[in-house]
Design an enzyme around this catalytic site. Structure first.
Site, PDB file in Angstrom:
ATOM      1  N   ASN A   9      -3.479  46.822  38.418  1.00 41.18           N
ATOM      2  CA  ASN A   9      -2.669  45.649  38.748  1.00 41.18           C
ATOM      3  C   ASN A   9      -2.246  45.815  40.202  1.00 41.18           C
ATOM      4  O   ASN A   9      -1.352  46.595  40.502  1.00 41.18           O
ATOM      5  CB  ASN A   9      -1.444  45.596  37.819  1.00 41.18           C
ATOM      6  CG  ASN A   9      -0.502  44.452  38.172  1.00 41.18           C
ATOM      7  OD1 ASN A   9      -0.814  43.633  39.055  1.00 41.18           O
ATOM      8  ND2 ASN A   9       0.637  44.391  37.499  1.00 41.18           N
ATOM      9  N   TRP A  10      -2.932  45.083  41.066  1.00 40.37           N
ATOM     10  CA  TRP A  10      -2.678  45.235  42.511  1.00 40.37           C
ATOM     11  C   TRP A  10      -1.335  44.639  42.920  1.00 40.37           C
ATOM     12  O   TRP A  10      -0.880  44.839  44.026  1.00 40.37           O
ATOM     13  CB  TRP A  10      -3.797  44.586  43.323  1.00 40.37           C
ATOM     14  CG  TRP A  10      -5.132  45.285  43.249  1.00 40.37           C
ATOM     15  CD1 TRP A  10      -5.507  46.280  42.376  1.00 40.37           C
ATOM     16  CD2 TRP A  10      -6.270  45.060  44.098  1.00 40.37           C
ATOM     17  NE1 TRP A  10      -6.790  46.670  42.635  1.00 40.37           N
ATOM     18  CE2 TRP A  10      -7.293  45.944  43.684  1.00 40.37           C
ATOM     19  CE3 TRP A  10      -6.534  44.192  45.165  1.00 40.37           C
ATOM     20  CZ2 TRP A  10      -8.545  45.979  44.312  1.00 40.37           C
ATOM     21  CZ3 TRP A  10      -7.779  44.226  45.782  1.00 40.37           C
ATOM     22  CH2 TRP A  10      -8.768  45.114  45.353  1.00 40.37           C
ATOM     23  N   LYS A  11      -0.730  43.849  42.020  1.00 38.78           N
ATOM     24  CA  LYS A  11       0.530  43.141  42.335  1.00 38.78           C
ATOM     25  C   LYS A  11       0.371  42.397  43.669  1.00 38.78           C
ATOM     26  O   LYS A  11      -0.721  41.926  43.964  1.00 38.78           O
ATOM     27  CB  LYS A  11       1.698  44.128  42.325  1.00 38.78           C
ATOM     28  CG  LYS A  11       1.774  44.894  40.981  1.00 38.78           C
ATOM     29  CD  LYS A  11       3.031  45.664  40.763  1.00 38.78           C
ATOM     30  CE  LYS A  11       2.968  46.352  39.396  1.00 38.78           C
ATOM     31  NZ  LYS A  11       4.177  47.126  39.087  1.00 38.78           N
ATOM     32  N   HIS A  94       3.854  40.077  32.347  1.00 41.14           N
ATOM     33  CA  HIS A  94       4.300  41.326  32.986  1.00 41.14           C
ATOM     34  C   HIS A  94       5.824  41.289  33.144  1.00 41.14           C
ATOM     35  O   HIS A  94       6.398  40.229  33.389  1.00 41.14           O
ATOM     36  CB  HIS A  94       3.626  41.486  34.355  1.00 41.14           C
ATOM     37  CG  HIS A  94       3.816  42.849  34.930  1.00 41.14           C
ATOM     38  ND1 HIS A  94       4.984  43.220  35.544  1.00 41.14           N
ATOM     39  CD2 HIS A  94       3.006  43.936  34.944  1.00 41.14           C
ATOM     40  CE1 HIS A  94       4.872  44.498  35.927  1.00 41.14           C
ATOM     41  NE2 HIS A  94       3.687  44.950  35.579  1.00 41.14           N
ATOM     42  N   GLU A  96       7.663  42.074  35.484  1.00 39.60           N
ATOM     43  CA  GLU A  96       8.126  41.525  36.773  1.00 39.60           C
ATOM     44  C   GLU A  96       8.123  40.003  36.734  1.00 39.60           C
ATOM     45  O   GLU A  96       9.006  39.353  37.314  1.00 39.60           O
ATOM     46  CB  GLU A  96       7.238  42.069  37.910  1.00 39.60           C
ATOM     47  CG  GLU A  96       7.536  43.535  38.176  1.00 39.60           C
ATOM     48  CD  GLU A  96       6.382  44.344  38.745  1.00 39.60           C
ATOM     49  OE1 GLU A  96       5.388  43.761  39.223  1.00 39.60           O
ATOM     50  OE2 GLU A  96       6.485  45.592  38.692  1.00 39.60           O
ATOM     51  N   GLU A 166       4.360  48.636  28.582  1.00 34.80           N
ATOM     52  CA  GLU A 166       4.896  49.106  29.855  1.00 34.80           C
ATOM     53  C   GLU A 166       6.418  49.201  29.786  1.00 34.80           C
ATOM     54  O   GLU A 166       7.109  48.182  29.967  1.00 34.80           O
ATOM     55  CB  GLU A 166       4.514  48.135  30.975  1.00 34.80           C
ATOM     56  CG  GLU A 166       3.028  47.983  31.197  1.00 34.80           C
ATOM     57  CD  GLU A 166       2.712  47.533  32.621  1.00 34.80           C
ATOM     58  OE1 GLU A 166       1.924  48.205  33.272  1.00 34.80           O
ATOM     59  OE2 GLU A 166       3.288  46.519  33.077  1.00 34.80           O
ATOM     60  N   GLY A 172       6.858  51.824  38.502  1.00 35.01           N
ATOM     61  CA  GLY A 172       7.110  52.032  39.924  1.00 35.01           C
ATOM     62  C   GLY A 172       8.226  53.021  40.221  1.00 35.01           C
ATOM     63  O   GLY A 172       8.717  53.094  41.343  1.00 35.01           O
ATOM     64  N   SER A 212       3.792  54.191  35.992  1.00 33.48           N
ATOM     65  CA  SER A 212       3.616  55.443  36.750  1.00 33.48           C
ATOM     66  C   SER A 212       2.461  56.302  36.232  1.00 33.48           C
ATOM     67  O   SER A 212       2.566  57.522  36.166  1.00 33.48           O
ATOM     68  CB  SER A 212       4.936  56.239  36.777  1.00 33.48           C
ATOM     69  OG  SER A 212       5.957  55.475  37.402  1.00 33.48           O
ATOM     70  N   GLY A 233      -0.387  50.406  38.276  1.00 31.25           N
ATOM     71  CA  GLY A 233       0.158  49.696  39.440  1.00 31.25           C
ATOM     72  C   GLY A 233      -0.170  50.449  40.713  1.00 31.25           C
ATOM     73  O   GLY A 233      -1.293  50.414  41.209  1.00 31.25           O
ATOM     74  N   GLY A 234       0.822  51.168  41.232  1.00 31.96           N
ATOM     75  CA  GLY A 234       0.705  51.846  42.533  1.00 31.96           C
ATOM     76  C   GLY A 234      -0.592  52.626  42.725  1.00 31.96           C
ATOM     77  O   GLY A 234      -1.249  52.498  43.771  1.00 31.96           O
TER      78      GLY A 234
HETATM   79  P1  13P Z   1       3.208  51.537  38.416  1.00 35.76           P
HETATM   80  O1  13P Z   1       1.898  52.176  37.967  1.00 35.76           O
HETATM   81  O2  13P Z   1       3.302  51.366  39.894  1.00 35.76           O
HETATM   82  O3  13P Z   1       4.380  52.187  37.799  1.00 35.76           O
HETATM   83  O4  13P Z   1       3.176  50.039  37.834  1.00 35.76           O
HETATM   84  C1  13P Z   1       2.882  49.838  36.505  1.00 35.76           C
HETATM   85  C2  13P Z   1       2.665  48.391  36.285  1.00 35.76           C
HETATM   86  O5  13P Z   1       3.589  47.604  36.360  1.00 35.76           O
HETATM   87  C3  13P Z   1       1.293  47.939  36.000  1.00 35.76           C
HETATM   88  O6  13P Z   1       1.292  46.614  35.581  1.00 35.76           O
END
Ligand code: 13P
Length: 249
Positions: A9-11, A94, A96, A166, A172, A212, A233-234
């Site tokens: 997930n590149w956000k 998600h 977010e 999640e 994050g 994470s 994510g990251g």
């Molecule tokens: P991180 O891997 O940066 O914690 O993010 C997880 C995430 O929200 C994937 O959708």
């Protein structure tokens, strides 16, 4: 045996040129037969990134979509628009989007239904807050989110869905759920799926862990019987993503 699915997930990261360069390199490195790999990119990168993933087995995904095909929804993107680019997966609900963009259990359900009827595979997200975990209501919350997300969806369609567990407190933050915590909830989700549908359908549905995930914790997480991959994510924006995809090498 459920095939593992590892999605990045590149956000809201990278410019289209940066995304194209990264995807061109990473898609080749992640072109493996034993894992389904997905890049969930920002909409404006669909054109350059689809060119990069096309010669490989890496699938294209996005991070949201609207539940109507067209209409007066300023700033939104619909499933027929996504089909043009060969998009296969769409992240729905998600945390977010729930926290910052008014995504509700009701819109998550409408979007999941629309994705399935459009031939897209929804990656439906669920997860508890730190307060919910500390109050011991994690599974009640997850059960409600999963049941409401899948309301009105047939067993045949549900079998195609990917669920991403999640925990919000692990996103994050560098705080990964322990493998036991992640497995406990993923196993709980599978029980809920068996209640809604049946054992057979529940055993077909892939459940990812997200929060994470890194190259150093991926293999342990993926060794759990109910964890079928990750939503990353990251680490999906770095070289680590290849290592996560090749966790078993
Ligand atoms: P991180 O891997 O940066 O914690 O993010 C997880 C995430 O929200 C994937 O959708």
């Amino acid at each position: 045996m459920r095939k593992k699915i590892i999605a990045g997930n590149w956000k809201m990261n990278k410019t289209p040129l940066e995304g194209k360069a990264f995807a061109t390199d990473m898609a080749v490195r992640c072109d493996v037969p034993d894992v389904d790999v997905v890049f969930c990119v920002p909409f404006v990168m669909l054109c350059p990134v689809s060119g990069a993933t096309k010669p490989t087995s890496v699938a294209l995904g996005v991070q949201n979509m609207h539940f109507e095909d067209a209409g007066a929804y300023t700033g939104e993107i619909s499933s027929p628009m996504l089909a043009h680019f060969g998009v296969k997966y769409v992240i729905i609900g998600h945390s977010e989007r729930r926290a910052y963009f008014n995504e509700t259990d009701e819109t998550v359900n409408k979007k999941a239904i629309k994705a399935l009827s459009s031939g897209l595979i929804p990656i439906v997200c669920c997860g508890e807050s730190l307060a919910q975990r500390e109050q011991g209501v994690t599974m009640e919350h997850i059960r409600m989110q999963v049941k409401l997300a899948l309301a009105g969806i047939s067993a045949d369609d549900a079998a195609k869905v990917v669920i991403a567990y999640e925990p919000i407190w692990a996103i994050g933050t560098g705080k990964t759920a322990t493998t036991d915590q992640a497995e406990e909830v993923c196993a709980g989700i599978r029980k809920v799926l068996a209640e809604i549908y049946n054992e057979e359908t529940a055993n077909q549905i892939r459940i990812q862990y997200g929060g994470s995930v890194t190259a150093s914790n991926a293999a342990d997480l993926f060794a759990q019987p109910n964890i079928d991959g990750a939503l990353v994510g990251g680490a999906s924006l770095t070289d680590d993503f290849e290592k996560i995809v090749k966790y078993n090498q």
